[in-house]
Scaffold this active site. Structure first.
Site, PDB file in Angstrom:
ATOM      1  CE1 TYR A 185       1.020  -0.415  -2.316  1.00 16.15           C
ATOM      2  CE2 TYR A 185       0.222  -2.505  -1.445  1.00 16.15           C
ATOM      3  CZ  TYR A 185       1.224  -1.561  -1.571  1.00 16.15           C
ATOM      4  OH  TYR A 185       2.434  -1.776  -0.960  1.00 16.15           O
ATOM      5  CE  LYS A 197       4.233  -0.852  -3.996  1.00 12.77           C
ATOM      6  NZ  LYS A 197       5.465  -0.075  -3.922  1.00 12.77           N
ATOM      7  CB  SER A 245       3.735  -5.479  -1.495  1.00 13.73           C
ATOM      8  OG  SER A 245       2.794  -5.986  -0.581  1.00 13.73           O
TER       9      SER A 245
HETATM   10  P1  NAD Z   1       5.223   5.452   3.685  1.00 18.42           P
HETATM   11  O1  NAD Z   1       3.966   6.034   3.148  1.00 18.42           O
HETATM   12  O2  NAD Z   1       5.541   5.650   5.119  1.00 18.42           O
HETATM   13  O3  NAD Z   1       6.471   5.990   2.838  1.00 18.42           O
HETATM   14  C1  NAD Z   1       6.363   6.330   1.474  1.00 18.42           C
HETATM   15  C2  NAD Z   1       7.066   7.657   1.310  1.00 18.42           C
HETATM   16  O4  NAD Z   1       7.029   8.048  -0.064  1.00 18.42           O
HETATM   17  C3  NAD Z   1       6.408   8.793   2.094  1.00 18.42           C
HETATM   18  O5  NAD Z   1       7.403   9.517   2.780  1.00 18.42           O
HETATM   19  C4  NAD Z   1       5.753   9.661   1.026  1.00 18.42           C
HETATM   20  O6  NAD Z   1       5.709  11.021   1.406  1.00 18.42           O
HETATM   21  C5  NAD Z   1       6.674   9.420  -0.159  1.00 18.42           C
HETATM   22  N1  NAD Z   1       6.057   9.571  -1.485  1.00 18.42           N
HETATM   23  C6  NAD Z   1       4.912   9.023  -1.944  1.00 18.42           C
HETATM   24  N2  NAD Z   1       4.727   9.364  -3.226  1.00 18.42           N
HETATM   25  C7  NAD Z   1       5.768  10.135  -3.592  1.00 18.42           C
HETATM   26  C8  NAD Z   1       6.157  10.770  -4.792  1.00 18.42           C
HETATM   27  N3  NAD Z   1       5.409  10.681  -5.901  1.00 18.42           N
HETATM   28  N4  NAD Z   1       7.297  11.481  -4.817  1.00 18.42           N
HETATM   29  C9  NAD Z   1       8.075  11.594  -3.699  1.00 18.42           C
HETATM   30  N5  NAD Z   1       7.763  11.005  -2.528  1.00 18.42           N
HETATM   31  C10 NAD Z   1       6.629  10.280  -2.491  1.00 18.42           C
HETATM   32  O7  NAD Z   1       5.224   3.896   3.316  1.00 18.42           O
HETATM   33  P2  NAD Z   1       6.201   2.742   3.808  1.00 18.42           P
HETATM   34  O8  NAD Z   1       5.439   1.859   4.704  1.00 18.42           O
HETATM   35  O9  NAD Z   1       7.474   3.309   4.250  1.00 18.42           O
HETATM   36  O10 NAD Z   1       6.398   1.950   2.445  1.00 18.42           O
HETATM   37  C11 NAD Z   1       7.498   2.170   1.601  1.00 18.42           C
HETATM   38  C12 NAD Z   1       7.342   1.314   0.351  1.00 18.42           C
HETATM   39  O11 NAD Z   1       7.236  -0.053   0.717  1.00 18.42           O
HETATM   40  C13 NAD Z   1       6.095   1.631  -0.463  1.00 18.42           C
HETATM   41  O12 NAD Z   1       6.414   1.546  -1.834  1.00 18.42           O
HETATM   42  C14 NAD Z   1       5.148   0.541  -0.064  1.00 18.42           C
HETATM   43  O13 NAD Z   1       4.208   0.262  -1.089  1.00 18.42           O
HETATM   44  C15 NAD Z   1       6.083  -0.633   0.143  1.00 18.42           C
HETATM   45  N6  NAD Z   1       5.545  -1.647   1.056  1.00 18.42           N
HETATM   46  C16 NAD Z   1       5.140  -1.288   2.308  1.00 18.42           C
HETATM   47  C17 NAD Z   1       4.600  -2.246   3.159  1.00 18.42           C
HETATM   48  C18 NAD Z   1       4.103  -1.869   4.544  1.00 18.42           C
HETATM   49  O14 NAD Z   1       3.339  -2.636   5.107  1.00 18.42           O
HETATM   50  N7  NAD Z   1       4.516  -0.740   5.114  1.00 18.42           N
HETATM   51  C19 NAD Z   1       4.484  -3.573   2.737  1.00 18.42           C
HETATM   52  C20 NAD Z   1       4.936  -3.918   1.465  1.00 18.42           C
HETATM   53  C21 NAD Z   1       5.461  -2.940   0.632  1.00 18.42           C
HETATM   54  N1  UFG Z   2      -6.358  -6.579  11.449  1.00 14.54           N
HETATM   55  C1  UFG Z   2      -7.308  -6.497  12.437  1.00 14.54           C
HETATM   56  N2  UFG Z   2      -7.656  -5.270  12.904  1.00 14.54           N
HETATM   57  C2  UFG Z   2      -7.097  -4.114  12.445  1.00 14.54           C
HETATM   58  C3  UFG Z   2      -6.114  -4.216  11.421  1.00 14.54           C
HETATM   59  C4  UFG Z   2      -5.779  -5.464  10.940  1.00 14.54           C
HETATM   60  O1  UFG Z   2      -7.844  -7.522  12.874  1.00 14.54           O
HETATM   61  O2  UFG Z   2      -7.474  -3.021  12.894  1.00 14.54           O
HETATM   62  C5  UFG Z   2      -5.935  -7.913  10.972  1.00 14.54           C
HETATM   63  C6  UFG Z   2      -6.182  -8.159   9.493  1.00 14.54           C
HETATM   64  O3  UFG Z   2      -7.467  -8.659   9.266  1.00 14.54           O
HETATM   65  C7  UFG Z   2      -5.068  -9.146   9.150  1.00 14.54           C
HETATM   66  C8  UFG Z   2      -3.931  -8.740  10.074  1.00 14.54           C
HETATM   67  O4  UFG Z   2      -4.540  -8.006  11.134  1.00 14.54           O
HETATM   68  O5  UFG Z   2      -5.464 -10.448   9.477  1.00 14.54           O
HETATM   69  C9  UFG Z   2      -2.880  -7.871   9.420  1.00 14.54           C
HETATM   70  O6  UFG Z   2      -3.514  -6.754   8.795  1.00 14.54           O
HETATM   71  P1  UFG Z   2      -2.669  -5.515   8.260  1.00 14.54           P
HETATM   72  O7  UFG Z   2      -3.645  -4.525   7.718  1.00 14.54           O
HETATM   73  O8  UFG Z   2      -1.726  -5.049   9.292  1.00 14.54           O
HETATM   74  O9  UFG Z   2      -1.777  -6.143   7.100  1.00 14.54           O
HETATM   75  P2  UFG Z   2      -2.206  -6.877   5.745  1.00 14.54           P
HETATM   76  O10 UFG Z   2      -1.537  -8.208   5.756  1.00 14.54           O
HETATM   77  O11 UFG Z   2      -3.639  -6.831   5.521  1.00 14.54           O
HETATM   78  O12 UFG Z   2      -1.531  -5.936   4.632  1.00 14.54           O
HETATM   79  C10 UFG Z   2      -0.201  -5.432   4.765  1.00 14.54           C
HETATM   80  C11 UFG Z   2      -0.083  -4.104   4.045  1.00 14.54           C
HETATM   81  C12 UFG Z   2      -0.236  -4.327   2.568  1.00 14.54           C
HETATM   82  C13 UFG Z   2       0.760  -5.334   2.119  1.00 14.54           C
HETATM   83  C14 UFG Z   2       0.608  -6.620   2.895  1.00 14.54           C
HETATM   84  C15 UFG Z   2       1.660  -7.610   2.506  1.00 14.54           C
HETATM   85  O13 UFG Z   2      -1.098  -3.208   4.464  1.00 14.54           O
HETATM   86  O14 UFG Z   2       0.030  -3.134   1.893  1.00 14.54           O
HETATM   87  O15 UFG Z   2       0.729  -6.341   4.284  1.00 14.54           O
HETATM   88  O16 UFG Z   2       2.916  -7.028   2.593  1.00 14.54           O
HETATM   89  F1  UFG Z   2       0.556  -5.585   0.815  1.00 14.54           F
END
Ligand code: NAD
Ligand code: UFG
Length: 338
Positions: free
Chosen positions: A150, A154, A126
């Site tokens: 978190y 990572k 991330s």
């Molecule tokens: P998500 O929560 O929708 O998907 C994660 C999935 O993993 C879920 O289906 C959950 O049930 C499963 N899971 C969690 N722990 C598990 C375990 N121990 N064994 C088996 N299954 C398990 O999240 P996402 O948004 O799809 O994110 C996927 C990956 O990408 C994550 O590793 C997250 O940290 C990373 N990531 C997400 C974002 C974002 O903004 N969505 C940004 C950067 C990185």
């Molecule tokens: N924000 C609002 N109101 C809300 C939610 C968010 O104003 O209800 C604003 C935040 O302050 C920020 C922007 O919208 O300025 C984006 O916020 P998000 O929570 O959507 O995303 P972040 O960038 O804070 O974090 C996300 C994921 C993290 C990841 C990161 C970088 O939640 O897990 O992107 O990939 F690490």
């Protein structure tokens, strides 16, 4: 490279879209998910989108027996490791759960892969590993300083993968640093389904537009950005998962340790996003400015040039398309998969 890919966390938001993209590209997919933050319905929907549905195993990545059975039953050529917990705020309250789920699962997975002779892995990292960057756009060689359990989980896995690669140079390891994935599959059948109060901007905006919530709370308008609200690099989830497919093909040709940003290179403010969503949905998105959310940074966007050079991949979908696709999913599924 075609073959069978193990997708951990394949029922989740990004994982389910990755399954669709992999199947579309000709791979067979085996999903391992414990459904702690997702629904089996997502995988049924992937089966509706694609000709061949993914094979689904319900289980925990930390369960070594379960992994061994999967590697025994299927000829897996690579693993996309999405499974993990991802809520920044929750990780502050539940650090042990986050380290256990995110770090231990990766250790158990690597050991099982080694035993099975599977040497290709793509890990979901991330942009949060960069912490508050000294400047934008963010390049892969910037200093890393995550600010939450978190983010540190990572970074720990990134470091473990690097050490592992030193010890096993024949492996192909890819650490993909995602910026802000949003949007949904164009079919409207799969999308992001946050449980309870959404932490992230786009699902919150979508729930306001569909009438599930009254208004958006904008976390601060006094940042040093053009309109004072936070700026992020939102990337369409379909672009993101297509990036995984090309990354997989690349690492299978090119053993090594690869670390690549997946972003668009464009900064979009909270108010830009509100406007774009209003335009795409034809609904108004009322908002209220409230105080900053602790831990948030002003601006974060990717330098995406390494992905372009190595993978010949760039994000191609516009902010309008991200909003249109998120809106189609939200309208068709106002309460998600429930
Ligand atoms: P998500 O929560 O929708 O998907 C994660 C999935 O993993 C879920 O289906 C959950 O049930 C499963 N899971 C969690 N722990 C598990 C375990 N121990 N064994 C088996 N299954 C398990 O999240 P996402 O948004 O799809 O994110 C996927 C990956 O990408 C994550 O590793 C997250 O940290 C990373 N990531 C997400 C974002 C974002 O903004 N969505 C940004 C950067 C990185
Ligand atoms: N924000 C609002 N109101 C809300 C939610 C968010 O104003 O209800 C604003 C935040 O302050 C920020 C922007 O919208 O300025 C984006 O916020 P998000 O929570 O959507 O995303 P972040 O960038 O804070 O974090 C996300 C994921 C993290 C990841 C990161 C970088 O939640 O897990 O992107 O990939 F690490």
């Amino acid at each position: 490279m075609m073959g069978t890919v193990l997708v951990t966390g394949g029922a989740g938001y990004i994982g389910s879209h990755a399954c669709a993209a992999l199947i579309e590209a000709g791979y067979q997919v085996v999903v391992l998910d414990n459904f702690c933050n997702s629904s089996p319905v997502a995988l049924k929907r992937v089966g509706e989108i694609c000709v061949t549905p993914p094979i689904c195993v319900q289980g925990d990545v930390r369960d070594r027996d379960c992994l061994d059975k999967i590697f025994h039953a299927h000829t897996i050529t690579a693993v996309l490791h999405f499974a993990g917990l991802k809520a920044v705020g929750e990780s502050v309250d539940l650090p042990l759960e986050y380290y256990d789920n995110n770090v231990v699962s990766s250790l158990v997975l690597l050991a099982a892969m080694q035993q099975a002779g599977v040497t290709n892995i793509v890990f979901s990292s991330s942009a949060t590993v960069y912490g508050d960057p000294p400047s934008v756009p963010i390049r892969e060689d910037f200093a890393l300083s995550p600010t939450s359990p978190y983010g540190r989980s990572k970074l720990m896995v990134e470091d473990i993968l690097a050490d592992w690669h030193v010890a096993n140079p024949n492996w192909s390891v890819c650490r993909l640093r995602y910026f802000n994935p949003v949007g949904a599959h164009p079919s409207g059948l799969i999308g992001e389904d946050p449980q309870g109060f959404p932490n992230n901007l786009m699902p919150f905006v979508a729930q306001v537009a569909v009438g599930e919530r009254e208004k958006l709370f904008v976390f601060g308008d006094d940042y040093a950005t053009a309109d004072g609200t936070g700026v992020r690099d939102y990337i369409h989830v379909m672009d993101l998962v297509e990036g995984h497919v090309v990354a997989l093909e690349y690492i299978c040709r090119q053993p090594g340790l690869h670390t690549i940003n997946l972003g668009t290179g464009n900064g979009v403010s909270v108010l830009d996003m509100v406007k774009a969503f209003e335009h795409a949905s034809g609904q108004s998105v009322p908002y209220e400015i409230v105080k900053r959310r602790p831990g948030d940074i002003a601006a974060c966007w990717a330098d995406p040039r390494l992905a372009e050079t190595l993978l010949q991949w760039t994000a191609s979908r516009s902010l309008a398309q991200m909003c249109e696709d998120a809106w189609r999913w939200q309208q068709g599924n106002p309460r998600g998969y429930a």
